[in-house]
Design an enzyme around this catalytic site. Structure first.
Site, PDB file in Angstrom:
ATOM      1  N   HIS A 226       0.897  -1.039  -0.109  1.00  0.00           N
ATOM      2  CA  HIS A 226      -0.084  -0.034   0.061  1.00  0.00           C
ATOM      3  C   HIS A 226       0.797   1.355  -0.062  1.00  0.00           C
ATOM      4  O   HIS A 226       1.684   1.298  -0.777  1.00  0.00           O
ATOM      5  CB  HIS A 226      -0.831  -0.350   1.154  1.00  0.00           C
ATOM      6  CG  HIS A 226      -1.992   0.919   1.158  1.00  0.00           C
ATOM      7  ND1 HIS A 226      -2.464   1.612   0.208  1.00  0.00           N
ATOM      8  CD2 HIS A 226      -2.816   1.335   2.414  1.00  0.00           C
ATOM      9  CE1 HIS A 226      -3.343   2.338   0.575  1.00  0.00           C
ATOM     10  NE2 HIS A 226      -3.930   2.254   1.836  1.00  0.00           N
ATOM     11  N   HIS A 267      -2.129  -0.873 -10.544  1.00  0.00           N
ATOM     12  CA  HIS A 267      -2.898  -0.210  -9.767  1.00  0.00           C
ATOM     13  C   HIS A 267      -4.097  -1.190  -9.488  1.00  0.00           C
ATOM     14  O   HIS A 267      -4.526  -1.897 -10.539  1.00  0.00           O
ATOM     15  CB  HIS A 267      -3.355   1.272  -9.901  1.00  0.00           C
ATOM     16  CG  HIS A 267      -4.098   1.855  -8.772  1.00  0.00           C
ATOM     17  ND1 HIS A 267      -5.492   1.569  -8.441  1.00  0.00           N
ATOM     18  CD2 HIS A 267      -3.593   2.748  -7.868  1.00  0.00           C
ATOM     19  CE1 HIS A 267      -5.495   2.191  -7.153  1.00  0.00           C
ATOM     20  NE2 HIS A 267      -4.455   2.673  -6.736  1.00  0.00           N
ATOM     21  N   ASP A 322       2.829   6.678  -7.394  1.00  0.00           N
ATOM     22  CA  ASP A 322       4.210   6.221  -6.904  1.00  0.00           C
ATOM     23  C   ASP A 322       5.198   6.397  -7.921  1.00  0.00           C
ATOM     24  O   ASP A 322       6.246   6.593  -7.475  1.00  0.00           O
ATOM     25  CB  ASP A 322       4.151   4.992  -6.129  1.00  0.00           C
ATOM     26  CG  ASP A 322       3.080   4.779  -5.055  1.00  0.00           C
ATOM     27  OD1 ASP A 322       2.868   6.030  -4.286  1.00  0.00           O
ATOM     28  OD2 ASP A 322       2.671   3.836  -4.809  1.00  0.00           O
TER      29      ASP A 322
HETATM   30  C1  MLT Z   1      -3.971   4.954  -3.565  1.00  0.00           C
HETATM   31  O1  MLT Z   1      -3.849   6.005  -3.493  1.00  0.00           O
HETATM   32  O2  MLT Z   1      -3.691   4.586  -5.025  1.00  0.00           O
HETATM   33  C2  MLT Z   1      -4.558   4.001  -2.858  1.00  0.00           C
HETATM   34  O3  MLT Z   1      -4.790   4.343  -1.889  1.00  0.00           O
HETATM   35  C3  MLT Z   1      -4.517   2.606  -3.246  1.00  0.00           C
HETATM   36  C4  MLT Z   1      -5.902   2.182  -3.587  1.00  0.00           C
HETATM   37  O4  MLT Z   1      -6.527   2.969  -4.002  1.00  0.00           O
HETATM   38  O5  MLT Z   1      -6.274   0.882  -3.215  1.00  0.00           O
END
Ligand code: MLT
Length: 387
Positions: A226, A267, A322
């Protein structure tokens, strides 16, 4: 539409899938569309990225953008809430330096609760947003050995005061502030079902207070699958070791052939380039266009996607938030990637506290969502007799 439309047919195949795509509740702060990415209360995140962070916080809590006067009043209100007991900083100073910054944050959140909770979800939520700046800046300074914490000046604005209190040695404060204002808005919220948000709401559903709920939520964010993925991404970009697009493509192919992972791509929900990444690529061209790691990350955006697309099993070959955030933080003076999840947490506290307020205070005509209690199927249990 029928009064009670069937949303989802649950079969055996859905068990042990980490609740993936299970609709379990309603969310009022944000929505994640697989193609368009996240929007906050209907506004695409890219359209909000240059606002005052306080305006975006106001949006998540009030479900509308503030007028100029409302924003001034809200900033003053948040500033008045930014009071951290000296005991918190004193106890932080005694924590083991080798603990991860997120472990410090989890400790710090419970300390904030022990020294200042009111028990009212909205008051504590806004207090927590306001107080997190001093807490997190103190974690940076104490743990990094940068010196004693710097006195807070909340009149500067939430992120401006945060940069002031961090006092990052050698950093250009103006550039860092510009980056962190955007970083904060981009990372605030991501729908209702991401792990940290879900965890925070689950804990709050037992009527634990905001501080304890957020400490639990940050435990979720700490996981490398995460929030902690962002620190791995910078380390990965560093291992690429070249800005040459052809060499980068070769590196990607070799990494994949060796069973390795291309960090920052893909993702759980998104199926296109994450708009939070798109905003940061554009910002990077402005603030660190000549930085070699930025050039590498930019070339990865093109070449890694092209290579990943060749594999039909990869449902999302595109960069996520990220892929580029660490590169920008590094170029702006925050060079220790161990702290990147802490910055993610700083922002995500706003979204999670706002969602907790919604679940505890607004949902079900003010009665709140009941305590979370889902079902697990035991061996040989008839699923029609689940408790
Ligand atoms: C994100 O910000 O991408 C998340 O918290 C991960 C997600 O959406 O599962």
């Amino acid at each position: 539409m029928a009064d009670n439309p069937v949303l989802f047919e649950i079969t055996d195949a859905h068990l042990d899938t980490g609740l993936r795509r299970f609709p379990v509740g309603r969310v009022r702060t944000s929505r994640v569309d697989p193609t368009d990415g996240v929007s906050y209360v209907g506004y695409p995140v890219a359209d909000l990225a240059n606002l005052d962070p306080e305006a975006a916080i106001y949006l998540l809590f009030n479900k509308e953008l503030p007028s100029d006067e409302q924003l001034v009043a809200f900033k003053a209100d948040l500033a008045s809430r930014a009071v951290v007991s000296p005991k918190v900083i004193e106890i932080l100073s005694a924590l083991p330096l080798d603990g991860h910054p997120m472990e410090w944050l989890i400790n710090g959140l419970t300390l904030l609760g022990m020294t200042g909770k009111t028990g009212d979800f909205k008051t504590d939520g806004l207090n927590l947003v306001a107080r997190s700046a001093e807490l997190i800046a103190a974690i940076f300074r104490i743990r990094s050995g940068w010196g004693a914490p710097i006195a807070s000046d909340p009149s500067l604005g939430l992120v401006e005061n945060f940069v002031h209190m961090m006092g990052v040695p050698g950093a250009d404060a103006e550039k860092l502030t510009k980056l962190l204002r955007t970083f904060y808005i981009l990372h605030m919220d991501h729908g209702g079902g991401n792990l940290s948000t879900f965890t925070g709401k689950a804990v709050a559903s037992g009527h634990a207070d905001q501080y304890t709920s957020l400490a639990a939520a940050m435990g979720g964010l700490y996981g490398p699958l995460h929030g902690r993925a962002n620190q791995e991404c910078l380390n990965f970009v560093k291992t690429v070791g070249t800005t040459d697009p052809d060499a980068i493509e070769k590196f990607v192919r070799e990494t994949l052939a060796g069973g390795g992972k291309i960090f920052g791509f893909g993702h759980a929900v998104l199926r296109a380039e994450d708009p939070r990444a798109t905003v940061q690529y554009a910002l990077g061209k402005e603030i660190c266009g000549d930085d070699p790691l930025f050039k590498t990350a930019l070339a990865m955006r093109e070449r890694a996607v092209a290579v990943l697309k060749e594999n039909p099993k990869i449902s999302n070959p595109y960069p996520n938030v990220d892929a580029i955030s660490g590169t920008l933080l590094n170029a702006s003076g925050l060079t220790d990637s161990d702290y990147y999840t802490l910055l993610f947490g700083f922002a995500r506290i706003a979204g999670i506290t706002a969602q907790i307020v919604d679940e505890r205070v607004h949902m079900r005509n003010g009665r709140g969502v009941p305590i979370y209690r889902c079902s697990y199927v035991a061996e040989n249990q008839d699923p029609r007799r689940l408790s």
